[in-house]
Design an enzyme around this catalytic site. Structure first.
Site, PDB file in Angstrom:
ATOM      1  N   ASP A  40      40.417 -31.174 -25.164  1.00 57.45           N
ATOM      2  CA  ASP A  40      41.480 -30.645 -26.059  1.00 57.45           C
ATOM      3  C   ASP A  40      42.674 -30.003 -25.430  1.00 57.45           C
ATOM      4  O   ASP A  40      43.819 -30.482 -25.534  1.00 57.45           O
ATOM      5  CB  ASP A  40      41.056 -30.080 -27.398  1.00 57.45           C
ATOM      6  CG  ASP A  40      40.244 -28.974 -27.033  1.00 57.45           C
ATOM      7  OD1 ASP A  40      39.777 -28.318 -26.066  1.00 57.45           O
ATOM      8  OD2 ASP A  40      40.146 -28.012 -28.011  1.00 57.45           O
ATOM      9  N   GLY A 135      28.872 -19.314 -35.686  1.00 54.37           N
ATOM     10  CA  GLY A 135      28.536 -19.082 -34.083  1.00 54.37           C
ATOM     11  C   GLY A 135      27.578 -20.243 -33.806  1.00 54.37           C
ATOM     12  O   GLY A 135      27.023 -20.119 -32.625  1.00 54.37           O
ATOM     13  N   GLY A 137      28.442 -23.269 -33.270  1.00 51.25           N
ATOM     14  CA  GLY A 137      29.320 -24.374 -32.891  1.00 51.25           C
ATOM     15  C   GLY A 137      29.780 -25.293 -33.758  1.00 51.25           C
ATOM     16  O   GLY A 137      30.266 -26.462 -33.555  1.00 51.25           O
ATOM     17  N   LEU A 138      29.821 -24.937 -35.300  1.00 53.86           N
ATOM     18  CA  LEU A 138      30.095 -25.808 -36.198  1.00 53.86           C
ATOM     19  C   LEU A 138      31.386 -25.535 -37.042  1.00 53.86           C
ATOM     20  O   LEU A 138      31.754 -26.076 -37.800  1.00 53.86           O
ATOM     21  CB  LEU A 138      29.037 -25.773 -37.467  1.00 53.86           C
ATOM     22  CG  LEU A 138      27.633 -26.453 -36.707  1.00 53.86           C
ATOM     23  CD1 LEU A 138      26.494 -26.330 -37.881  1.00 53.86           C
ATOM     24  CD2 LEU A 138      27.753 -28.037 -36.301  1.00 53.86           C
ATOM     25  N   SER A 140      32.716 -22.455 -38.296  1.00 52.50           N
ATOM     26  CA  SER A 140      32.912 -21.743 -39.686  1.00 52.50           C
ATOM     27  C   SER A 140      34.299 -21.022 -39.671  1.00 52.50           C
ATOM     28  O   SER A 140      34.894 -20.949 -40.733  1.00 52.50           O
ATOM     29  CB  SER A 140      32.004 -20.512 -39.830  1.00 52.50           C
ATOM     30  OG  SER A 140      32.218 -19.653 -38.734  1.00 52.50           O
ATOM     31  N   SER A 141      35.021 -20.846 -38.530  1.00 56.52           N
ATOM     32  CA  SER A 141      36.515 -20.471 -38.466  1.00 56.52           C
ATOM     33  C   SER A 141      37.484 -21.514 -38.985  1.00 56.52           C
ATOM     34  O   SER A 141      38.255 -21.041 -39.714  1.00 56.52           O
ATOM     35  CB  SER A 141      36.692 -19.771 -36.921  1.00 56.52           C
ATOM     36  OG  SER A 141      36.462 -21.041 -36.161  1.00 56.52           O
ATOM     37  N   ASP A 185      39.429 -28.562 -34.246  1.00 51.73           N
ATOM     38  CA  ASP A 185      38.388 -28.118 -35.339  1.00 51.73           C
ATOM     39  C   ASP A 185      39.341 -27.997 -36.727  1.00 51.73           C
ATOM     40  O   ASP A 185      38.631 -28.499 -37.764  1.00 51.73           O
ATOM     41  CB  ASP A 185      37.978 -26.345 -35.050  1.00 51.73           C
ATOM     42  CG  ASP A 185      37.266 -26.387 -33.869  1.00 51.73           C
ATOM     43  OD1 ASP A 185      36.925 -27.325 -33.318  1.00 51.73           O
ATOM     44  OD2 ASP A 185      36.712 -25.296 -33.715  1.00 51.73           O
TER      45      ASP A 185
HETATM   46  P1  ADP Z   1      32.321 -20.305 -35.217  1.00 51.62           P
HETATM   47  O1  ADP Z   1      31.759 -21.281 -33.939  1.00 51.62           O
HETATM   48  O2  ADP Z   1      31.268 -20.409 -36.431  1.00 51.62           O
HETATM   49  O3  ADP Z   1      33.674 -21.057 -35.586  1.00 51.62           O
HETATM   50  P2  ADP Z   1      34.038 -18.335 -34.615  1.00 51.62           P
HETATM   51  O4  ADP Z   1      33.621 -17.068 -33.696  1.00 51.62           O
HETATM   52  O5  ADP Z   1      35.019 -19.091 -34.177  1.00 51.62           O
HETATM   53  O6  ADP Z   1      32.475 -18.963 -34.704  1.00 51.62           O
HETATM   54  O7  ADP Z   1      34.241 -17.747 -36.069  1.00 51.62           O
HETATM   55  C1  ADP Z   1      33.401 -17.023 -36.852  1.00 51.62           C
HETATM   56  C2  ADP Z   1      33.996 -15.692 -37.281  1.00 51.62           C
HETATM   57  O8  ADP Z   1      34.771 -16.370 -38.589  1.00 51.62           O
HETATM   58  C3  ADP Z   1      33.176 -14.820 -37.912  1.00 51.62           C
HETATM   59  O9  ADP Z   1      32.693 -14.071 -37.391  1.00 51.62           O
HETATM   60  C4  ADP Z   1      33.961 -14.361 -39.175  1.00 51.62           C
HETATM   61  O10 ADP Z   1      34.901 -13.302 -38.614  1.00 51.62           O
HETATM   62  C5  ADP Z   1      34.958 -15.534 -39.483  1.00 51.62           C
HETATM   63  N1  ADP Z   1      34.358 -16.257 -40.695  1.00 51.62           N
HETATM   64  C6  ADP Z   1      33.927 -17.398 -40.880  1.00 51.62           C
HETATM   65  N2  ADP Z   1      33.460 -17.708 -42.128  1.00 51.62           N
HETATM   66  C7  ADP Z   1      33.679 -16.741 -43.024  1.00 51.62           C
HETATM   67  C8  ADP Z   1      33.376 -16.195 -44.148  1.00 51.62           C
HETATM   68  N3  ADP Z   1      32.790 -17.211 -45.137  1.00 51.62           N
HETATM   69  N4  ADP Z   1      33.880 -14.961 -44.634  1.00 51.62           N
HETATM   70  C9  ADP Z   1      33.987 -14.097 -43.539  1.00 51.62           C
HETATM   71  N5  ADP Z   1      34.354 -14.539 -42.356  1.00 51.62           N
HETATM   72  C10 ADP Z   1      34.217 -15.629 -42.148  1.00 51.62           C
HETATM   73 MG    MG Z   2      35.553 -21.064 -34.471  1.00 49.56          MG
END
Ligand code: ADP
Ligand code: MG
Length: 395
Positions: A40, A135, A137-138, A140-141, A185
């Protein structure tokens, strides 16, 4: 399979936190990447898909100009006047608790992208609940960014298309959170479709929906989360990015995307061995993404296994970002009948994926769990992901 109870949790949290009813819930999915790793930021190709795990947000407008956010992760609400967002991001972002920078950063980026002054939109209350593992790798951010983006864009009546919403999510992550990530993502989370992947050209941002046909072929995509944290990988990630930039500069091209396999012989003569192998991974990985897209349409998903395996070997041997847990996951999955498997994500931990006939998933799960135990590794988390629809208002 959606997650209706997660939408319910968002609604419950909203009522509990704000003592009122939301006007609706919106949601966006996490994603997995089928193939195209570390391509990317080299302007190359990726092939991610949205998964069934989603982050939901309940929302209601409010009469003043305040944005307030609360999450099941952290029950205490964070509130900021919309007119302060411009002053907070990016320079004073440390004043905002980290998780809240994602949704507040999206609000800031959306207003900027649409050229909307903060005093022309209503304040909002938002409550988040997520079914996306953090965290693993899916992404959530991307899910929290995407849910925020679709909810706010609709409520504020912003004329932004889905690519613009994805870009607002990326800007929030880069500038409001401070994480230097690409746009894969957010694009996958915005554009996902059931039983399909999103082919993305990271230079032009052109996208194409690519049918996966997992359903018809009776295949499942299994995630093996090694639970090895990649939080210490910042150095490794930055180092790989620097090597790619160095390689492109030596070859006189804007990005490694501009090299073909035929250029590799010359690259080998011009650069040191380590830089060359980093370059070779990216150049061959771009080709593997294109080949995967072609094979999916010409022969179907059962034909892509060798490309997944070659992708893993390239990351292990050339890019050197695998770890013993990931190699064990991939080797054991293949021995248990997977037609392809590879590590996915940034590397140094995180998850592997395996494509396998549905009736063999249990065997794979048992075999990988046993192999991890025999090697003294932590117990992995193993589950199936289903290519699913992108961000939307919930029914
Ligand atoms: P990932 O690989 O899951 O994307 P990241 O470190 O990029 O890991 O993102 C995770 C962060 O995103 C969490 O530590 C939190 O700060 C934020 N986050 C994700 N989902 C939520 C949620 N539902 N509520 C609050 N914060 C969230
Ligand atoms: Mg992320």
């Amino acid at each position: 399979m959606t997650t209706p109870d997660t939408a319910g949790s968002a609604r419950d949290l909203f009522r509990r936190s704000y003592g009122a009813e939301p006007v609706g819930t919106w949601s966006a999915p996490g994603r997995a990447n089928l193939i195209g790793e570390h391509t990317d930021y080299n302007d190359g190709f990726v092939l991610p898909f949205a998964i069934q795990h989603r982050t939901h947000v309940a929302l209601a407008p409010r009469g003043d100009g305040i944005i307030r956010v609360v999450s099941t992760f952290d029950d205490s609400a964070v509130e900021v006047p919309l007119s302060d967002l411009d002053a907070l991001f990016p320079t004073r972002r440390d004043e905002v608790v980290e998780w809240a920078r994602y949704p507040l950063g999206v609000a800031w980026a959306l207003l900027a992208a649409s050229g909307t002054p903060a005093d022309e939109v209503a304040g909002v209350d938002l409550a988040f609940a997520s079914g996306v593992p953090v965290g693993a790798g899916l992404s959530s951010s991307a899910a929290i960014e995407g849910a925020t983006a679709v909810a706010l864009a609709e409520n504020w009546g912003l004329e932004l298309d889905r690519v613009a919403l994805a870009q607002a999510g990326r800007r929030a992550e880069n500038e409001a959170v401070g994480a230097p990530t690409g746009i894969m993502d957010q694009m996958a989370s915005m554009l996902g479709r059931a039983d399909a992947a999103i082919f993305l050209d990271c230079r032009s941002l052109d996208t194409r929906v690519v049918d996966l046909g997992f359903e018809a072929a009776g295949l499942d995509l299994v995630v093996i989360d090694t639970r090895v944290s990649h939080s210490h990988s910042t150095g490794g990630y930055g180092d790989r990015r620097a090597a790619c930039e160095r390689g492109a500069a030596i070859m006189g091209v804007p990005a490694l995307r501009d090299l073909s396999v035929a250029d590799l012989a010359r690259a080998a003569e011009l650069m040191d061995d380590v830089t060359f192998r980093r370059v070779r991974h990216v150049v061959t990985e771009d080709q593997r993404v294109l080949a995967t897209v072609r094979l999916l349409s010409e022969e179907g998903p059962a034909a892509i296994g060798d490309l997944l395996v070659a992708s893993h070997a390239s990351m292990r041997d050339d890019f050197e970002i695998s770890v013993p847990e990931l190699d064990t996951a991939v080797d054991t999955a293949l021995a248990a009948g997977a037609i392809g498997a590879r590590m996915t994500g940034g590397g140094f931990g995180g998850a592997a994926i395996a494509l396998i006939a549905r009736d063999r998933v249990e065997r794979l799960t048992d075999a990988v769990t046993a192999a991890f135990a025999a090697s003294g590794f932590a117990r992995p988390s193993i589950f199936t992901v289903t290519p699913s629809a992108g961000a939307a208002r919930d029914a």
